[in-house]
Each structure stands twice: as C-alpha cells, then as structure tokens.
Design an enzyme around this catalytic site. Structure first.
Site: not given
Ligand code: AMP
Length: 281
Positions: A36-37, A153, A184
């Site tokens: 996802g990231h 968010q 994810m």
């Molecule tokens: P985090 O590290 O969980 O704070 O996420 C960092 C960024 O990645 C945020 O903008 C999240 O929305 C995005 N993100 C996390 N999981 C996913 C996913 N499965 N699909 C798309 N973006 C994601």
C-alpha cells in the site's frame, strides 16, 4: 538514496532542491512498509523530481495504552523497499528532534476530527495534523500522497491544508488490498492466523453492503444492521464503529447516495483495524 535524520538537514535539502527548480513529491508514513505504501511511492515517483518518504512513528498521535512502543519498525528493510521504488530521500527523524524539550505548539482541526476515529481515539487527529504540518514545513512538498485507507485522516488533512493555505496538493490514493481483500496495514502483523481469517469480515462486509445498495436497499440503518450481524459472528471481533457518512462532511446519513461511504473500525482481538468504501460506484 539518502537517509536524513534531522529536520534541519531535511529542510536545507528541500530548500536547495526548490531553488534548483525541482518539484517535491512527498509520502509521509510510519514505516514498516507494505505494498500500500509502495503504491503511493510509485505514484509519487511520477509526480515529483525529488521523491521524499518520511518514516516517523509519531508519539503525539497515539493515546495512552495504544501501541506506540510495540508499533513495528524496520528501517533497513524499509530502506531497501524505498530504494526499489526510486525514493530519493528518506526522512527518518527521532521523536526528540521533532518534539524537543519545551515543545508547545499543536494544530487542531475542529468538527470532522470529533467523529469516527476521533471519537474513539481522543487527541489522535491533533497529533496527526501537528506532525503533518511540521513535515510539510520541513519537506516543503508540492504534492503529498495519502491513502484512502485512512479516509478520515485524508479528509482532515485536506481541511487543514485548505484552512491554513498550505501550498501543497493533496492526492488521495486507492486502498491497496491483499489478494483475499484484507486492506494492507502495518498492524496486520499483530494478527494470529485465526485472527487473520476473521479480519476478512471487514472487506467482505463492505462488499455485502455495496451489493445491498446496488439492488436498491438504500436504508443506512438496515445496511449497518446487516454488517453488524456479519462482524459479530466472528468470535474475536469487537465493533468500534460502523457508520455510513457523507464523504466530505463525514456527517452520518440515513439514506445512501453517491457520496455515501461505509466506514468500519473493528478490533480483532487486540488489533484495531479500519476499512472503508463508497457504497454506490
Ligand atoms: P501509515 O504508515 O499507516 O501511517 O500510512 C502511511 C500512508 O500510507 C497513509 O497515507 C495511509 O493512508 C497509506 N496507506 C496505509 N495503508 C494503505 C493501503 N492498504 N492502501 C493505500 N494506502 C495505504
């Protein structure tokens, strides 16, 4: 690829890049990268001359008793993945550098932060907007990419950038899922094998709700009751919230329309998972 550990060096580097006429694309994360990231980084690579990834487990967005200490961290693995996506700079500051002794300034978006995850996690969004505002000032991006996975968010960050006239384009990206549908998340590593199976109820109930809406069952209460039934059938599931909200205001709706988003937050064991989706395409 360069790893920068201080805000001062990151800001100088960003200023020099801007002076040289470069566009900066920015993906803020808490690390422990997954596909996802990486999908955000791949899009970011196309959008900026300089692609910056931040990795920072931000203490101010975690409440007491939440998983700040346990949150998974692996900078070396993240660096390898980031390099494979063409990241130019990883900004990975320490908590002490971001919040030195005497730190006293916070950014607070009103209204839309008080519902959904904001109601369940008091202070969470204040931590998010504060760190994102700081990161924008340090990294000076032209465009910043966020996932729709964290739907509220993204709405809060859009509001902050608009209200505070921040010169950053905010780009929302689709939710990246495992093959079986699970969204994810870095937190998925907390799940046991049995819990991992139960966690599928989130994405499955989104599909069920979409199907109901598609055949004209537009009553939000009925859809929510049906989703509730599916989720409570899982032995280790505990519902935090199931809501159908307007995509922009996040106000709860009674009848599904093209702005309706179903938002779920569910504990599977001790792990809190979120997911969401539009009900009518
Ligand atoms: P985090 O590290 O969980 O704070 O996420 C960092 C960024 O990645 C945020 O903008 C999240 O929305 C995005 N993100 C996390 N999981 C996913 C996913 N499965 N699909 C798309 N973006 C994601």
């Amino acid at each position: 690829m360069k790893i920068i550990a201080t805000a001062a060096e990151m800001q100088q580097t960003a200023q020099a890049a801007k002076a040289a006429g470069k566009n900066i694309a920015f993906v803020p994360t808490m690390g422990f990268l997954h596909q996802g990231h990486l999908s955000l980084l791949e899009e970011g690579r196309k959008r900026g001359d300089l692609l910056v990834l931040s990795i920072f487990v931000n203490p101010t967005q975690f409440g007491q008793g939440e998983d700040y200490e346990d949150y998974p961290r692996d900078l070396q693995r993240d660096a390898e993945l980031a390099e494979s996506c063409g990241v130019d700079i990883i900004f990975a500051p320490t908590a002490g550098d971001m919040y030195p002794r005497g730190y006293a300034t916070y950014v607070d978006v009103e209204g839309i932060t008080e519902v959904l995850c904001g109601a369940s996690r008091p202070g969470h969004f204040r931590g998010v907007t504060t760190v994102v505002c700081k990161l924008f000032n340090i990294v000076q991006p032209d465009v910043a990419l966020f996932g729709n996975k964290d739907f509220q968010q993204l709405a809060v960050i859009r509001r902050m950038t608009r209200d505070l006239n921040m010169p950053v384009d905010i780009l929302g990206m689709p939710i990246f899922r495992e093959e079986d549908g699970l969204a994810m998340s870095s937190r998925n590593v907390y799940l046991s094998e049995a819990q991992r199976k139960q966690a599928l109820v989130l994405s499955k109930s989104l599909l069920t709700a979409k199907r109901l809406a598609a055949v004209g069952d537009l009553d939000c209460h009925e859809i929510i009751e049906s989703v509730k039934k599916d989720i409570t059938a899982q032995p280790e599931a505990r519902i935090d919230y199931i809501k159908i909200c307007h995509q922009l205001t996040l106000e709860e709706q009674h009848k599904v329309d093209s702005d309706s988003v179903l938002l779920l937050a569910v504990f599977i064991g001790k792990t809190r998972l979120i997911d969401n989706g539009f009900l009518l395409d």
